[in-house]
Enzyme design. Sequence first.
Site, short mmCIF file in Angstrom:
data_model
loop_
_atom_site.label_atom_id
_atom_site.label_comp_id
_atom_site.label_asym_id
_atom_site.label_seq_id
_atom_site.Cartn_x
_atom_site.Cartn_y
_atom_site.Cartn_z
CD GLU A 49 -3.01 -0.76 -0.09
OE1 GLU A 49 -3.03 0.35 -0.64
OE2 GLU A 49 -3.69 -1.72 -0.48
CG ASP A 66 -7.42 5.54 -3.04
OD1 ASP A 66 -8.63 5.46 -3.37
OD2 ASP A 66 -6.53 4.89 -3.61
CE1 TYR A 114 -6.84 3.19 -0.14
CE2 TYR A 114 -4.47 3.10 0.21
CZ TYR A 114 -5.60 2.66 -0.43
OH TYR A 114 -5.50 1.65 -1.35
#
Length: 364
Positions: free
Chosen positions: A36, A137, A119
């Site tokens: 991520e 996001d 996020y």
Amino acid sequence: MHSPEIAERLLDWYHAGRRVLPWRESRDPYHIWVSEIMLQQTRVEAVKPYYDRFLKALPTIADLAKAEEESLLKLWEGLGYYNRVRNLQKAACIIMEQYDGQMPADPDALLKLPGIGSYTAGAVASIAFGIKAPAVDGNVMRVFARLDADPEDILLPAHKRRIEAELLEIMPADAPGDLNQALMELGAMVCLPNGAPKCDTCPLQSLCQAYVKGTMTEYPVKKPKAKRTIEKMTVFLLESENRLVIRKRPAKGLLAGMYEFPHQEGFLSKKEAVEYVRSLGIEPVQVKPIAESKHIFTHKEWHMKGFSVKIDEIRLAEALENDRLTAEFLIAKEEIEKKYPIPSAFHAFTEYLQMQQGSAALKS
Ligand code: SF4
């Protein structure tokens, strides 16, 4: 208020045709976290080789916590936004100290770690631990803005919090990670940015207000950002035999701690370039202008001109010895490729020198 049908349709669509990606085959929170962070600001295809290499070099949070700064930056070289990897390491140290090396599952605890925003906390908590936590996001906000034909500016922080609350309402307890990933997938593959959504293949088509009104390209609404500042500079490739002069950037600020080619503010003429090189106590043997290049950061742009300068090795050794070049090093090209992280902002110059850097170095 959104219909739970949105979640049902998204999950069916996701399970029927999701992309197979290396990090999706893992439930290890460390793997999800690394992926991520890499995926922020970077395309999926570009991330894949970096992800594999990073985890091969640093297979555990403990390995990340104790990695040398230079090898860490080298692993990240070419991905840009280097604070991401510095924060990864800071967070890894905290996890070692406070959580016995195990990543916390609680989104609030994750949020306190450096580099982890709402996020990423939502993505890690939901995908790795099955906790109901929204991961919102820009992609997800775009999908919701179009679904609702929402006229609000999506760059407002309050807007994001509202979408997180709305997503939480429709999130099923048995598949929070899949719903977050389904939305990310829809934003990446179907509800594309820049006015190009592929509505014909969208599972949410009949629920989408922008589609029904034919106004998809009007959303999301974003207020124009402030203009970036432009910095002009002249970059020097000081070469002696197979060796180059590089120097370390300051420990704080933009591209902190990485290596760079010496440069001067503004665009220098050839005469001024020669004067600059002489001011370092070095006699140039040959000075050749090279192609201009540009690098765009979030808030500024570097506009660069360059000179390739062949230098006299003996005079250079003297200058280094006499401390005329205080922060500079004379390093063989192959050594730079292996050990010294040079930011992709200088890509045009490493390319000129035919040096393997960043993703190109991954292939060698
Ligand atoms: Fe996006 Fe089109 Fe789907 Fe609406 S119908 S969510 S605009 S892809």
